[in-house]
Design a protein around this motif. Structure first.
Motif, PDB file in Angstrom:
ATOM      1  N   ASN A  27       0.800  -1.222   0.000  1.00 30.17           N
ATOM      2  CA  ASN A  27       0.000   0.000   0.000  1.00 30.17           C
ATOM      3  C   ASN A  27       0.832   1.271   0.000  1.00 30.17           C
ATOM      4  O   ASN A  27       0.553   2.209   0.745  1.00 30.17           O
ATOM      5  CB  ASN A  27      -0.944  -0.008   1.212  1.00 30.17           C
ATOM      6  CG  ASN A  27      -1.919  -1.159   1.119  1.00 30.17           C
ATOM      7  OD1 ASN A  27      -1.835  -2.114   1.873  1.00 30.17           O
ATOM      8  ND2 ASN A  27      -2.818  -1.081   0.165  1.00 30.17           N
ATOM      9  N   GLN A  47      -2.394   1.657  -3.832  1.00 32.34           N
ATOM     10  CA  GLN A  47      -2.261   0.221  -4.072  1.00 32.34           C
ATOM     11  C   GLN A  47      -0.944  -0.121  -4.740  1.00 32.34           C
ATOM     12  O   GLN A  47      -0.860  -1.094  -5.458  1.00 32.34           O
ATOM     13  CB  GLN A  47      -3.419  -0.261  -4.967  1.00 32.34           C
ATOM     14  CG  GLN A  47      -4.621  -0.779  -4.207  1.00 32.34           C
ATOM     15  CD  GLN A  47      -5.419   0.342  -3.587  1.00 32.34           C
ATOM     16  OE1 GLN A  47      -5.562   1.398  -4.161  1.00 32.34           O
ATOM     17  NE2 GLN A  47      -5.927   0.121  -2.390  1.00 32.34           N
ATOM     18  N   SER A  67      -5.662   2.063 -10.904  1.00 31.06           N
ATOM     19  CA  SER A  67      -5.940   2.277  -9.488  1.00 31.06           C
ATOM     20  C   SER A  67      -5.730   3.745  -9.110  1.00 31.06           C
ATOM     21  O   SER A  67      -5.994   4.144  -7.981  1.00 31.06           O
ATOM     22  CB  SER A  67      -5.057   1.375  -8.617  1.00 31.06           C
ATOM     23  OG  SER A  67      -3.705   1.794  -8.677  1.00 31.06           O
TER      24      SER A  67
ATOM     25  N   ILE B  88      -8.770  -2.148   3.985  1.00 29.72           N
ATOM     26  CA  ILE B  88      -8.370  -3.227   3.076  1.00 29.72           C
ATOM     27  C   ILE B  88      -8.735  -4.578   3.682  1.00 29.72           C
ATOM     28  O   ILE B  88      -8.446  -4.834   4.854  1.00 29.72           O
ATOM     29  CB  ILE B  88      -6.837  -3.231   2.870  1.00 29.72           C
ATOM     30  CG1 ILE B  88      -6.324  -1.839   2.554  1.00 29.72           C
ATOM     31  CG2 ILE B  88      -6.423  -4.245   1.831  1.00 29.72           C
ATOM     32  CD1 ILE B  88      -6.287  -1.488   1.119  1.00 29.72           C
ATOM     33  N   SER B 101     -10.290  -3.250  -1.606  1.00 28.79           N
ATOM     34  CA  SER B 101     -10.091  -1.923  -1.014  1.00 28.79           C
ATOM     35  C   SER B 101     -11.404  -1.173  -0.922  1.00 28.79           C
ATOM     36  O   SER B 101     -12.120  -1.036  -1.912  1.00 28.79           O
ATOM     37  CB  SER B 101      -9.136  -1.087  -1.849  1.00 28.79           C
ATOM     38  OG  SER B 101      -7.928  -1.756  -1.999  1.00 28.79           O
ATOM     39  N   GLN B 137      -6.682  -7.567  -7.391  1.00 35.76           N
ATOM     40  CA  GLN B 137      -7.130  -6.374  -6.689  1.00 35.76           C
ATOM     41  C   GLN B 137      -8.539  -5.956  -7.076  1.00 35.76           C
ATOM     42  O   GLN B 137      -8.880  -5.862  -8.254  1.00 35.76           O
ATOM     43  CB  GLN B 137      -6.170  -5.220  -6.987  1.00 35.76           C
ATOM     44  CG  GLN B 137      -4.734  -5.585  -6.679  1.00 35.76           C
ATOM     45  CD  GLN B 137      -3.955  -4.453  -6.046  1.00 35.76           C
ATOM     46  OE1 GLN B 137      -4.370  -3.314  -6.117  1.00 35.76           O
ATOM     47  NE2 GLN B 137      -2.842  -4.774  -5.416  1.00 35.76           N
TER      48      GLN B 137
END
Lengths: 182, 146
Positions: A27, A47, A67, B88, B101, B137
């Motif tokens: 992160n 991210q 992202s 998260i 997320s 993700q």
């Protein structure tokens, strides 16, 4: 792409041997900014995945282009579809190392040089940037601010909006690394 | 019709066109971000299935899932709050599983549901698939009732 993935995985495997030297975070924050008289461009992602090896000074970072979050949805759409073509080139990669000597036993902030290859929009370029590192036993903080030119990476900005998007993007990175444990 | 009347009508029509045009441009210019909560999920699968598809062939998995809204169900491996207040949740594996997320703006809204998010328990989460780094993700996630 596969090469970087293999590098990442290899680093992971080597972890078992010298566990304490590998640091990592999923992160890291990466943002970029440009001001023009017409409109400011600001985008951020939290991210970013990055590894740091204290023993070799190697740093790798990977980011999914889609992202990045922009305040204005239309700007985000143009960024992904027209400029970065993120469906074709979904990731940004950096692979390099800290080239300045660094004493990992201190906990004082130290400025270092980082050199490596940045791949953006399918184009790889050598970059050399300054970074600030705060070493620590359980946590390493790395920050960096540098500029990139979109056209260096084949990012075509139509002349109609050229004035809106500055010729240089100011990039900011903040990463708080923790020991990698498997 | 009189010439004058025609002229006036024309002016009104042009004005109307300009106003409608400007409003449309304004709407597009300020169009909102996708509202993942209200979008219908294209796929509904387990976290393990999603991971397998991506690990087998990333490119075809991207063709199928990239930027699509999907719902995944899996076992929570870890939860984490970031400095910017986003949240998260890692499913199946903290490093190489499915990472979901939640935007900081949604965290308050779903605060109650997050208390059920403890490592080991099952979770069903809807989100936009962003691709794979070490993990698959999902962004702009919203929790779903099981």
């Amino acid at each position: 792409m596969k090469k970087l993935k293999t590098t990442l995985l290899l680093m992971l495997l080597c972890m078992a041997v010298i566990a304490q030297d590998k640091f990592f975070t999923k992160n890291a924050e990466v943002s970029f900014h440009s001001s023009t008289p017409m409109e400011d461009v600001d985008a951020t992602t939290n991210q970013a995945t990055t590894f740091l090896d204290r023993q070799t000074g190697e740093i790798v970072m990977q980011i999914l282009i889609n992202s990045f979050h922009f305040k204005r949805a239309l700007m985000e759409e143009h960024f992904n579809e027209n400029y970065m073509e993120s469906t074709k080139f979904p990731k940004a990669n950096f692979s390099g190392k800290i080239t300045s000597p660094i004493d990992w036993s201190t906990s004082k902030e130290v400025e270092v040089d980082v050199q490596g290859k940045l791949t953006l929009h399918g184009i790889t370029k050598d970059i050399s940037v300054k970074a600030k590192i705060v070493p620590g036993k359980d946590k390493i903080t790395g920050t960096s601010k540098f500029s990139l030119k979109p056209e260096d990476f084949g990012i075509e900005i139509p002349s109609a909006v050229r004035d809106k998007i500055a010729k240089q993007m100011e990039v900011s990175i903040t990463a708080t690394y923790e020991p990698y444990k498997k | 019709m009189e010439k004058r009347k025609i002229f006036r009508l024309a002016v009104y029509l042009v004005l109307a066109a300009i106003i409608i045009g400007s409003i449309s441009v304004w709407y597009v210019f300020n169009k909102p971000h996708r509202d993942i909560a209200s979008e219908k999920a294209l796929f509904n699968l387990t976290a393990q299935q999603l991971m397998t598809e991506y690990q087998t062939n990333e490119n075809s998995a991207n063709e199928k899932f990239l930027n699509q809204v999907i719902v995944v169900t899996g076992k929570i491996a870890g939860v984490k709050s970031l400095e910017n207040s986003s949240f998260i949740v890692s499913l199946e594996d903290e490093m190489q599983g499915v990472t979901c997320s939640f935007d900081s703006s949604d965290v308050q809204k779903y605060k109650k549901m997050f208390t059920d998010f403890t490592p080991g328990s099952q979770a069903t989460i809807k989100g936009r698939c962003s691709g794979m780094l070490m993990d698959v993700q999902l962004l702009n996630c919203v929790p779903k009732e099981r």
